[in-house]
Design a protein around this motif. Structure first.
Motif, PDB file in Angstrom:
ATOM      1  N   PHE A 169      34.000  -4.485  51.808  1.00 53.20           N
ATOM      2  CA  PHE A 169      34.930  -3.622  51.192  1.00 53.20           C
ATOM      3  C   PHE A 169      35.310  -2.385  51.864  1.00 53.20           C
ATOM      4  N   PHE A 170      34.287  -1.662  52.214  1.00 52.22           N
ATOM      5  CA  PHE A 170      34.477  -0.321  53.036  1.00 52.22           C
ATOM      6  C   PHE A 170      35.145  -0.668  54.363  1.00 52.22           C
ATOM      7  N   SER A 171      34.578  -1.450  54.868  1.00 57.41           N
ATOM      8  CA  SER A 171      35.301  -1.950  56.305  1.00 57.41           C
ATOM      9  C   SER A 171      36.858  -1.944  56.214  1.00 57.41           C
ATOM     10  N   SER A 172      37.121  -3.129  55.285  1.00 51.50           N
ATOM     11  CA  SER A 172      38.464  -3.504  55.356  1.00 51.50           C
ATOM     12  C   SER A 172      39.239  -2.282  54.850  1.00 51.50           C
ATOM     13  N   THR A 173      38.933  -1.398  53.739  1.00 50.61           N
ATOM     14  CA  THR A 173      39.662  -0.216  53.346  1.00 50.61           C
ATOM     15  C   THR A 173      39.851   0.776  54.277  1.00 50.61           C
ATOM     16  N   SER A 174      38.630   0.952  55.255  1.00 50.48           N
ATOM     17  CA  SER A 174      38.976   2.008  56.097  1.00 50.48           C
ATOM     18  C   SER A 174      39.657   1.679  57.396  1.00 50.48           C
ATOM     19  N   GLY A 175      39.347   0.069  57.602  1.00 49.92           N
ATOM     20  CA  GLY A 175      40.257  -0.305  58.832  1.00 49.92           C
ATOM     21  C   GLY A 175      41.853  -0.203  58.535  1.00 49.92           C
ATOM     22  N   TYR A 176      42.127  -0.687  57.228  1.00 50.77           N
ATOM     23  CA  TYR A 176      43.378  -0.445  56.848  1.00 50.77           C
ATOM     24  C   TYR A 176      44.102   0.569  56.989  1.00 50.77           C
ATOM     25  N   ALA A 177      43.245   1.740  56.361  1.00 56.43           N
ATOM     26  CA  ALA A 177      43.883   3.397  56.674  1.00 56.43           C
ATOM     27  C   ALA A 177      44.014   3.539  57.934  1.00 56.43           C
ATOM     28  N   PHE A 178      43.127   3.240  58.884  1.00 53.78           N
ATOM     29  CA  PHE A 178      43.121   3.640  60.249  1.00 53.78           C
ATOM     30  C   PHE A 178      44.404   3.018  61.051  1.00 53.78           C
TER      31      PHE A 178
ATOM     32  N   GLU B 268      54.910  -5.872  55.090  1.00 45.86           N
ATOM     33  CA  GLU B 268      54.827  -4.739  54.330  1.00 45.86           C
ATOM     34  C   GLU B 268      55.695  -4.133  53.933  1.00 45.86           C
ATOM     35  N   GLU B 269      56.771  -3.869  54.617  1.00 48.92           N
ATOM     36  CA  GLU B 269      57.892  -3.159  54.610  1.00 48.92           C
ATOM     37  C   GLU B 269      58.783  -3.989  53.538  1.00 48.92           C
ATOM     38  N   ALA B 270      58.778  -5.375  53.599  1.00 51.87           N
ATOM     39  CA  ALA B 270      59.358  -6.224  52.645  1.00 51.87           C
ATOM     40  C   ALA B 270      58.923  -6.136  51.277  1.00 51.87           C
ATOM     41  N   ALA B 271      57.540  -5.965  51.277  1.00 47.77           N
ATOM     42  CA  ALA B 271      56.886  -5.886  49.940  1.00 47.77           C
ATOM     43  C   ALA B 271      57.360  -4.420  49.507  1.00 47.77           C
ATOM     44  N   ARG B 272      57.166  -3.365  50.272  1.00 51.36           N
ATOM     45  CA  ARG B 272      57.721  -2.285  49.770  1.00 51.36           C
ATOM     46  C   ARG B 272      59.025  -2.071  49.254  1.00 51.36           C
TER      47      ARG B 272
ATOM     48  N   PHE C 299      44.190  -5.648  61.487  1.00 59.25           N
ATOM     49  CA  PHE C 299      45.322  -5.421  60.655  1.00 59.25           C
ATOM     50  C   PHE C 299      46.605  -5.113  61.469  1.00 59.25           C
ATOM     51  N   MET C 300      46.164  -4.534  62.714  1.00 62.60           N
ATOM     52  CA  MET C 300      47.402  -3.990  63.640  1.00 62.60           C
ATOM     53  C   MET C 300      48.106  -5.326  64.132  1.00 62.60           C
ATOM     54  N   SER C 301      47.332  -6.421  64.041  1.00 62.88           N
ATOM     55  CA  SER C 301      48.007  -7.725  64.760  1.00 62.88           C
ATOM     56  C   SER C 301      49.033  -8.292  63.328  1.00 62.88           C
TER      57      SER C 301
ATOM     58  N   ARG D 271      47.277   1.570  59.296  1.00 62.06           N
ATOM     59  CA  ARG D 271      48.570   1.589  58.659  1.00 62.06           C
ATOM     60  C   ARG D 271      48.752   3.013  57.967  1.00 62.06           C
ATOM     61  N   ILE D 272      48.071   4.102  57.624  1.00 55.96           N
ATOM     62  CA  ILE D 272      48.318   5.105  57.065  1.00 55.96           C
ATOM     63  C   ILE D 272      48.162   6.380  58.045  1.00 55.96           C
ATOM     64  N   PRO D 273      49.172   6.790  58.081  1.00 53.58           N
ATOM     65  CA  PRO D 273      49.254   8.082  59.051  1.00 53.58           C
ATOM     66  C   PRO D 273      48.717   9.283  58.485  1.00 53.58           C
ATOM     67  N   PHE D 274      47.581  10.167  59.198  1.00 51.94           N
ATOM     68  CA  PHE D 274      47.209  11.156  58.418  1.00 51.94           C
ATOM     69  C   PHE D 274      46.799  12.158  59.877  1.00 51.94           C
ATOM     70  N   PRO D 275      46.534  13.372  59.659  1.00 49.47           N
ATOM     71  CA  PRO D 275      46.258  14.391  60.758  1.00 49.47           C
ATOM     72  C   PRO D 275      45.043  13.711  61.115  1.00 49.47           C
ATOM     73  N   GLY D 276      44.835  13.890  62.528  1.00 51.17           N
ATOM     74  CA  GLY D 276      43.644  13.464  63.168  1.00 51.17           C
ATOM     75  C   GLY D 276      43.027  12.268  62.963  1.00 51.17           C
ATOM     76  N   ARG D 277      43.800  11.117  62.770  1.00 54.09           N
ATOM     77  CA  ARG D 277      43.462   9.846  62.521  1.00 54.09           C
ATOM     78  C   ARG D 277      42.825   9.190  63.762  1.00 54.09           C
ATOM     79  N   ASP D 278      43.537   9.360  65.054  1.00 54.56           N
ATOM     80  CA  ASP D 278      42.921   8.636  65.979  1.00 54.56           C
ATOM     81  C   ASP D 278      41.897   9.434  66.617  1.00 54.56           C
ATOM     82  N   ILE D 279      41.771  10.494  66.253  1.00 51.99           N
ATOM     83  CA  ILE D 279      40.627  11.381  66.949  1.00 51.99           C
ATOM     84  C   ILE D 279      39.202  10.812  65.825  1.00 51.99           C
ATOM     85  N   VAL D 280      39.252  10.606  64.740  1.00 48.79           N
ATOM     86  CA  VAL D 280      38.315  10.399  63.706  1.00 48.79           C
ATOM     87  C   VAL D 280      37.883   8.930  64.020  1.00 48.79           C
TER      88      VAL D 280
END
Length: 296
Positions: free
Chosen positions: A108-117, A189-193, A181-183, A119-128
């Motif tokens: 659960f935690f790895s999939s949600t965290s991995g998806y956030a890193f 996702e854009e079609a679903a959105r 997730f990056m693959s 697909r979801i842009p936020f400040p300092g994402r790559d650094i974290v």
């Protein structure tokens, strides 16, 4: 005097015959080496299975070279004794509980965290993310004492929660899921959105079902790690009724005596869930390892 000459067709036939024999020889040599290495790899397991049907005296006699794999008087008594002499059933349930709960939380935690890193842009994402990946370079032994102090402060020593909480999420799990997730094509996702789906619905109904190979690989790695873990239970568990299998199995080995018959029968029983898990997830496991990390 007649002179014989080789026609191009005959020469081509000889070349084809030699190449066929060369391929056959290479194939025979390859399979011979593979069978030999497989036998060497499985020989300890064969010996353990054989010893689990022997009594202590016969095991001691078979430790000579060459080892005797076939029991003289096969018996199932070891498998009955291991449940009566020690609380092996309780240890088994403890390991299953820790392994299953930790694996589910890690997924659960790895999939949600991995998806956030991914697909979801936020400040300092790559650094974290790279800070999290950097923790993988720290040997686990170094974190044992700090982990024990934290668990002691929280009152989680001598509890099942103490074996679960430190491993609910891992840097490896986040990395594995993020790379998978990056693959996945972002166009899905854009079609679903466009159809009105939100971020959470896209994750649970579209992205996560496609991540079954990575989830299967993470399931095997996590469950095997918790199932075979010896050091952490040794540090934080003191009550025998809370022992996991690796910690409980160590009680069969003493300073002057080792109960090989119980140790081997217990080892065979310990391997059963791992074998079942790998057989059940083998196809997804191979696919997850093969496709994860293709896109960074």
């Amino acid at each position: 005097m007649a002179v014989t000459t080789k026609t191009p067709t005959a020469e081509a036939g000889m070349v084809n015959d030699s190449s066929i024999w060369l391929r056959r020889f290479n194939r025979i040599l390859t399979y011979t080496l593979l069978i030999g290495f497989a036998f060497i790899e499985f020989m300890p397991f064969i010996w353990a299975l054989s010893a689990s049907f022997k009594n202590q005296a016969e095991i001691q006699a078979s430790l000579s070279f060459p080892p005797r794999f076939i029991p003289a008087n096969p018996t199932l008594q070891n498998y009955f004794d291991i449940f009566t002499i020690v609380p092996f059933g309780t240890w088994y349930l403890n390991s299953l509980f820790v392994g299953v709960v930790t694996t589910l939380l890690t997924l659960f935690f790895s999939s949600t965290s991995g998806y956030a890193f991914a697909r979801i842009p936020f400040p300092g994402r790559d650094i974290v993310f790279w800070m999290i990946i950097g923790t993988m370079a720290i040997p686990g032994v170094i974190t044992l004492i700090p982990t024990y102090i934290v668990l002691k402060t929280l009152g989680l020593t001598d509890t099942m929660q103490g074996l679960i909480v430190p491993f609910m999420v891992t840097a490896f799990g986040i990395f594995l899921m993020r790379q998978f997730f990056m693959s996945i094509p972002v166009e899905l996702e854009e079609a679903a959105r466009v159809d009105g789906a939100g971020r959470i619905r896209i994750f649970w109904q579209i992205v996560l079902p496609l991540a079954r190979p990575a989830l299967s690989a993470l399931t095997i790695f996590t469950f095997m790690g918790r199932w075979n873990d010896f050091l952490m239970p040794l540090i934080i568990i003191g009550k025998s009724e809370l022992f996991t299998l690796p910690l409980g199995m160590s009680t069969f080995r003493g300073q002057y005596k080792t109960d090989w018959n119980l140790l081997m029968s217990g080892s065979i029983l310990v391997m059963i869930p791992i074998v079942i898990l790998y057989v059940a997830f083998q196809r997804f496991f191979i696919e997850g390892i093969a496709t994860t990390g293709l896109k960074g």
